[in-house]
Design an enzyme around this catalytic site. Structure first.
Site, mmCIF file in Angstrom:
data_model
loop_
_atom_site.group_PDB
_atom_site.id
_atom_site.type_symbol
_atom_site.label_atom_id
_atom_site.label_comp_id
_atom_site.label_asym_id
_atom_site.label_seq_id
_atom_site.Cartn_x
_atom_site.Cartn_y
_atom_site.Cartn_z
ATOM 1 N N ARG A 45 0.817 -1.223 0.000
ATOM 2 C CA ARG A 45 0.000 0.000 0.000
ATOM 3 C C ARG A 45 0.851 1.273 0.000
ATOM 4 O O ARG A 45 0.455 2.273 -0.593
ATOM 5 C CB ARG A 45 -0.952 -0.007 1.193
ATOM 6 C CG ARG A 45 -1.986 -1.123 1.054
ATOM 7 C CD ARG A 45 -3.134 -0.908 1.977
ATOM 8 N NE ARG A 45 -4.102 -1.986 1.893
ATOM 9 C CZ ARG A 45 -5.120 -2.124 2.711
ATOM 10 N NH1 ARG A 45 -5.299 -1.250 3.688
ATOM 11 N NH2 ARG A 45 -5.971 -3.118 2.577
ATOM 12 N N ASP A 154 -16.275 8.702 10.521
ATOM 13 C CA ASP A 154 -15.114 7.864 10.200
ATOM 14 C C ASP A 154 -13.873 8.726 10.383
ATOM 15 O O ASP A 154 -13.959 9.959 10.301
ATOM 16 C CB ASP A 154 -15.196 7.337 8.761
ATOM 17 C CG ASP A 154 -14.305 6.120 8.536
ATOM 18 O OD1 ASP A 154 -14.823 4.983 8.561
ATOM 19 O OD2 ASP A 154 -13.083 6.288 8.347
HETATM 20 C C1 LIG Z 1 -13.719 -2.365 7.944
HETATM 21 S S1 LIG Z 1 -14.421 -0.747 7.919
HETATM 22 C C2 LIG Z 1 -15.954 -1.058 8.763
HETATM 23 C C3 LIG Z 1 -17.117 -0.374 8.083
HETATM 24 C C4 LIG Z 1 -18.487 -0.691 8.672
HETATM 25 N N1 LIG Z 1 -18.574 -0.308 10.061
HETATM 26 C C5 LIG Z 1 -18.841 -2.141 8.482
HETATM 27 O O1 LIG Z 1 -18.787 -2.917 9.451
HETATM 28 O O2 LIG Z 1 -19.157 -2.536 7.382
HETATM 29 C C6 LIG Z 1 -13.432 0.054 9.192
HETATM 30 C C7 LIG Z 1 -13.502 1.574 9.158
HETATM 31 O O3 LIG Z 1 -12.948 2.063 10.379
HETATM 32 C C8 LIG Z 1 -12.306 3.298 10.108
HETATM 33 N N2 LIG Z 1 -11.366 3.582 11.216
HETATM 34 C C9 LIG Z 1 -10.151 3.032 11.461
HETATM 35 N N3 LIG Z 1 -9.620 3.565 12.558
HETATM 36 C C10 LIG Z 1 -10.509 4.461 13.039
HETATM 37 C C11 LIG Z 1 -10.527 5.331 14.174
HETATM 38 N N4 LIG Z 1 -9.499 5.403 15.028
HETATM 39 N N5 LIG Z 1 -11.616 6.124 14.363
HETATM 40 C C12 LIG Z 1 -12.654 6.075 13.497
HETATM 41 N N6 LIG Z 1 -12.700 5.275 12.411
HETATM 42 C C13 LIG Z 1 -11.632 4.476 12.200
HETATM 43 C C14 LIG Z 1 -11.649 3.071 8.755
HETATM 44 O O4 LIG Z 1 -11.368 4.300 8.103
HETATM 45 C C15 LIG Z 1 -12.707 2.218 8.041
HETATM 46 O O5 LIG Z 1 -13.546 3.011 7.237
#
Ligand SMILES: C[S@@+](CC[C@H](N)C(=O)[O-])C[C@H]1O[C@@H](n2cnc3c(N)ncnc32)[C@H](O)[C@@H]1O
Length: 284
Positions: A45, A154
Site C-alpha cells: 500500500r 469515520d
Molecule cells: C472495515 S471498515 C468497517 C465499516 C463498517 N462499520 C462495516 O462494518 O461494514 C473500518 C472503518 O474504520 C475506520 N477507522 C479506522 N480507525 C478508526 C478510528 N481510530 N476512528 C474512526 N474510524 C476508524 C476506517 O477508516 C474504516 O472506514
C-alpha cells in the site's frame, strides 16, 4: 530484518526500523495495532505513496511522516493503511433486530416529536448508515418529517466524501431489498453502471470526521450505535476504552451493535449487557 529488506529485487527496501516508525505513527494517530505479519500489506500500500511523491526510499517517506506538521501525508498514510471493506446490510441480523425490536419504538418516539439519535461510528463508504436509514424508512416512509437523525463518522475524510456522494456500482446494491432499491436509488446520468441514493435518504444522515481514539466531540445520548469491524484493529486497552466511552453516550436501554468477531470487554461489560448475537443493551 523484514522480507522486503532481504530481497534484492524489490523496488524499495522496507526495514524493521521503517516498519516500527510507521506502526508507531498509525497507533498514535488511529489506535490501530499493526503487527509485523502486516509487512506485505504495508509495503504494497505504501509503495504507491512513495511513487506518487517520487521518493527513492522508505527512509525518505519515514522522515516525512515523522514530522507531525506533515498532516496531509499522515492523512494519506491513514487512508492507505485502514481497511474500508463494507457492504449494504452487512451482518443482516443487526438490521432485522433494528426492524423488529429497536426500530418500531424509536419511530413511535420520533413521530411524537422526541429526539431520536443513531450513530454509525466508523461508517466507511456509507453503506452502513444508508442501510440503517433504509431499514427505518421501510418502517416509516415519513421519517424525514421527524426528529430522528443518524450521525455517521469515520477517521478517513476521503472515504467520507465517497459516503456523502452516495454513488455506488449497480452490482453493490444486490443485498438491498428490491422495493427499497427501486424507491431510493436512481441511475447516475451518463453512467449506466452507477446508482445514486436519493436526497431523502441522505437528509437523514450527517457525515462527520471523528477519530474514535481521540476525545469525541459528541455527547449523545444515542438510542442505537453501530460500531462494527473497527475495534478489531485496536489493541485491548484502546478497545476497552472505546467500549467505556460508548457506555457513557448510549441512552438507558439503548443498543450497541458490534462486528461479528468483536466482543465488549472490560469495565463497559458491566453496563452493556448481551441482548442478541453481537448486540448489547445499556442496562443503566
Ligand atoms: C472495515 S471498515 C468497517 C465499516 C463498517 N462499520 C462495516 O462494518 O461494514 C473500518 C472503518 O474504520 C475506520 N477507522 C479506522 N480507525 C478508526 C478510528 N481510530 N476512528 C474512526 N474510524 C476508524 C476506517 O477508516 C474504516 O472506514
Amino acid at each position: 530484518m523484514t522480507a522486503f529488506a532481504e530481497q534484492e529485487d524489490v523496488e524499495f527496501v522496507l526495514t524493521d526500523k521503517h516498519f516500527r516508525i510507521i506502526a508507531k505513527i498509525i497507533r498514535e494517530e488511529a489506535g490501530i495495532a499493526l503487527s509485523p505479519i502486516k509487512t506485505t500489506l504495508v509495503y504494497s500500500r505504501l509503495t504507491k505513496r512513495l511513487r506518487a511523491l517520487e521518493l527513492e526510499s522508505f527512509q525518505q517517506y519515514c522522515d516525512i511522516i515523522s514530522d507531525p506538521k506533515n498532516k496531509e501525508e499522515r492523512r494519506h498514510l491513514l487512508s492507505a493503511l485502514t481497511t474500508n471493506v463494507t457492504h449494504f446490510f452487512r451482518e443482516p441480523h443487526h438490521f432485522k433486530h433494528l426492524a423488529d425490536v429497536t426500530g418500531p419504538s424509536l419511530i413511535d418516539r420520533a413521530r411524537r416529536g422526541e429526539r431520536v439519535r443513531l450513530w454509525s461510528a466508523a461508517c466507511s463508504s456509507g453503506q452502513e448508515p444508508y442501510s440503517l436509514a433504509l431499514t427505518l424508512l421501510k418502517l416509516a416512509p415519513d421519517l424525514a418529517d421527524t426528529n430522528l437523525k443518524i450521525l455517521a463518522t469515520d477517521i478517513d475524510p476521503k472515504i467520507l466524501d465517497q459516503a456523502r456522494n452516495g454513488e455506488y456500482e449497480k452490482s453493490l446494491l444486490e443485498k438491498i431489498p428490491g422495493d427499497l432499491r427501486a424507491r431510493y436509488f436512481s441511475r447516475v446520468t451518463g453512467n449506466g453502471e452507477l446508482r445514486v441514493i436519493s436526497d431523502e435518504v441522505k437528509s437523514l444522515i450527517s457525515f462527520r470526521t471523528l477519530n474514535l481514539v481521540r476525545p469525541w466531540p459528541v455527547s449523545g445520548p444515542f438510542d442505537a450505535v453501530f460500531c462494527r469491524n473497527v475495534v478489531i484493529y485496536f489493541d485491548e486497552k484502546t478497545e476497552q476504552k472505546v467500549w467505556s466511552q460508548f457506555s457513557n453516550v448510549i441512552a438507558p436501554n439503548g443498543h450497541l451493535y458490534i462486528g461479528h468477531s468483536e466482543r465488549v470487554t472490560g469495565p463497559a461489560s458491566n453496563v452493556l449487557l448481551p441482548d442478541g448475537v453481537t448486540i448489547y443493551k445499556n442496562s443503566c
